[in-house]
Motif scaffolding. Structure first.
Motif, mmCIF file in Angstrom:
data_model
loop_
_atom_site.group_PDB
_atom_site.id
_atom_site.type_symbol
_atom_site.label_atom_id
_atom_site.label_comp_id
_atom_site.label_asym_id
_atom_site.label_seq_id
_atom_site.Cartn_x
_atom_site.Cartn_y
_atom_site.Cartn_z
ATOM 1 N N LEU A 196 0.827 -1.208 0.000
ATOM 2 C CA LEU A 196 0.000 0.000 0.000
ATOM 3 C C LEU A 196 0.861 1.258 0.000
ATOM 4 O O LEU A 196 0.532 2.254 -0.651
ATOM 5 N N TYR A 197 1.970 1.222 0.737
ATOM 6 C CA TYR A 197 2.900 2.354 0.703
ATOM 7 C C TYR A 197 3.374 2.602 -0.735
ATOM 8 O O TYR A 197 3.464 3.747 -1.187
ATOM 9 N N ARG A 198 3.695 1.510 -1.443
ATOM 10 C CA ARG A 198 4.192 1.654 -2.811
ATOM 11 C C ARG A 198 3.114 2.208 -3.735
ATOM 12 O O ARG A 198 3.383 3.051 -4.585
ATOM 13 N N ILE A 199 1.887 1.721 -3.585
ATOM 14 C CA ILE A 199 0.791 2.205 -4.430
ATOM 15 C C ILE A 199 0.614 3.710 -4.266
ATOM 16 O O ILE A 199 0.416 4.448 -5.235
ATOM 17 N N LEU A 200 0.686 4.175 -3.010
ATOM 18 C CA LEU A 200 0.457 5.586 -2.735
ATOM 19 C C LEU A 200 1.728 6.420 -2.829
ATOM 20 O O LEU A 200 1.679 7.638 -2.643
ATOM 21 N N GLY A 201 2.863 5.777 -3.128
ATOM 22 C CA GLY A 201 4.103 6.510 -3.312
ATOM 23 C C GLY A 201 4.695 7.052 -2.033
ATOM 24 O O GLY A 201 5.418 8.058 -2.062
ATOM 25 N N LEU A 202 4.435 6.414 -0.902
ATOM 26 C CA LEU A 202 4.915 6.883 0.389
ATOM 27 C C LEU A 202 6.071 6.030 0.891
ATOM 28 O O LEU A 202 6.229 4.874 0.488
ATOM 29 N N ASP A 203 6.855 6.596 1.775
ATOM 30 C CA ASP A 203 8.007 5.898 2.351
ATOM 31 C C ASP A 203 7.523 4.856 3.353
ATOM 32 O O ASP A 203 6.853 5.194 4.340
#
Length: 469
Positions: A118-125
């Motif tokens: 989910l972090y990757r999908i939303l582009g978050l660290d």
């Protein structure tokens, strides 16, 4: 000369109806088996792994339903009328495990737990904290936030499941479409204690659906053309200035004051929503006039209207008309035209002796200024679209530029899935790539690489001007 299709290279043939029917039967049998397994795994929803498995079964069924529908379309052939875009709740794209993340929000402790995906999908660290339900809307496009709020409220208050989509803007400026499926988790007293969800990046699917719809629409237009014998005009593209690059070298001024480059990003469908232009004009006094703009309409009407406006812009610019007054007169020209239309434009006049940029706009995105590795929007003067308000007057702004500054003008159709704010945000995110050693042509190439993908229903233009002296 032999035909391109010969006995050695036969034309590709569509699959037979019988083979497609067999695929449909297999797909429906698999749907039944997946649904049976899904029903067997249903429990009370307290086990996170069980919820995850059930959500994946739901996603699998959605995708199998989508495959079933596409195979039926393949068997039955193109529809008799233009296809409509698929609804937002259509099946997810790609393989089941790709681009799927999970989250749970505990209402009692106000803690959020996210999967790494989910972090990757939303582009978050992934090293950062998971966003709470109050913080999540900060990633969502402004127009989609009410939808997300309604979804979450209905889940938490009325115990309704979530099954809908919204768009997020990632920190790098890219916009992704996310499909969210979730349910409330109820405590012993029947109250909601937490909410879990599976989120899937369906951006590629949406682009694919638009492509299918656009190609079908193109097929219907082609059939109408064959039936009537009347070609569909493509005048708005043919009348537009071609892609170019080069430097303006004002007479008797020595080295060029501006390094210029521009490019037209063509629509990827046959649909012509309007006509856009970009233009750079060198004046005898050493000043330069830069304009980009667009006109609503289709085919020959839009092309002739755009040619009229561009000719008027050049004529008034050569007569010394300042940008604000120039747009006022353009608005009057459109208002009195025999075929009313709406237009937008930004007009800039560069004075190299003082490095001053005078500019005005009419319903158009403001220019972007890049300096020292960062970018910003120029403070925009007021300006209604051309042809919208009789007697409108357009304000003018001035900004002093420096050697090495980059000025970027663009039309609003760079990406169909982005609104104006998201487009600007993404363009500003390119600032680190517009370094001191980059020419205007390099910068335009970077924009084209970023925005030149499929799905554009209208042409778009970008013009870059780098201050050299």
């Amino acid at each position: 000369m032999p035909s391109p299709v010969s006995a050695d290279h036969p034309a590709a043939q569509p699959p037979g109806r019988g083979s497609v029917d067999a695929l449909i039967r297999q797909t429906r049998r698999l749907k039944g088996e997946v649904d049976a397994v899904r029903r067997d795994t249903r429990g009370d929803g307290a086990d996170p792994e069980e919820r995850w498995q059930r959500a994946l079964y739901d996603l699998a069924l959605r995708q199998l339903n989508d495959i079933d529908a596409h195979l039926a379309q393949l068997r039955d052939g193109p529809p008799p009328g233009p296809a409509r875009p698929a609804p937002p709740s259509a099946a997810p794209d790609g393989s089941l495990l790709a681009r799927v993340g999970s989250a749970e929000w505990n209402l009692l402790t106000d803690q959020a737990t996210w999967s790494a995906e989910l972090y990757r999908i939303l582009g978050l660290d992934p090293a950062g904290p998971a966003l709470t339900l109050d913080e999540l809307p900060g990633l969502v496009l402004a127009e989609d936030r009410p939808k997300l709020t309604e979804m979450v409220t209905a889940c938490l208050v009325d115990a309704k499941p979530i099954d809908d989509e919204f768009r997020v803007v990632r920190p790098d400026g890219t916009v992704r479409t996310v499909h969210m499926m979730g349910e409330p988790v109820l405590g012993a007293d029947g109250g909601t204690t937490s909410m879990w969800a599976v989120l899937r990046d369906v951006s590629e699917l949406r682009r694919g659906q638009r492509t299918v719809s656009e190609t079908r629409d193109s097929l219907h237009r082609h059939r109408r053309q064959e039936h009537t014998g009347q070609p569909i005009a493509a005048g708005s593209r043919e009348a537009a200035p071609p892609p170019w690059h080069g430097s303006l070298r004002p007479p008797h001024q020595g080295p060029a004051a501006l390094d210029l480059a521009a490019h037209r990003l063509p629509a990827t469908t046959a649909t012509l929503i309007g006509a856009d232009w970009h233009d750079a004009l060198e004046l005898a006094d050493g000043q330069s006039v830069l304009t980009v703009g667009g006109l609503t309409g289709q085919d020959v009407t839009a092309a002739s209207g755009m040619a009229m406006l561009l000719g008027a812009v050049r004529g008034m610019a050569m007569a010394g008309t300042r940008p604000g007054r120039l747009l006022t007169l353009l608005n009057r020209l459109l208002d009195t035209s025999a075929q009313p239309a709406l237009g937008s434009a930004v007009c800039c006049r560069y004075l190299p002796s003082t490095r001053t940029l005078l500019w005005a706009r009419a319903g158009h995105p403001a220019p972007l200024l890049y300096r020292d590795g960062t970018g910003r929007l120029l403070d925009a003067p007021d300006g209604t679209p051309l042809g919208a308000t009789p007697g409108a007057r357009y304000e003018e702004s001035a900004v002093t530029l420096r050697p090495g500054d980059l000025l970027l003008l663009h039309t609003g159709a760079l990406l169909p899935e982005l609104d104006g704010t998201a487009t600007v945000h993404r363009l500003l995110g390119l600032a680190p790539r517009f370094g001191p050693g980059r020419t205007a042509r390099d910068c335009v190439r970077t924009v084209v690489e970023e925005f030149g993908g499929p799905g554009r229903e209208d042409d778009a233009c970008v013009l870059a001007a780098k201050i050299t002296t």
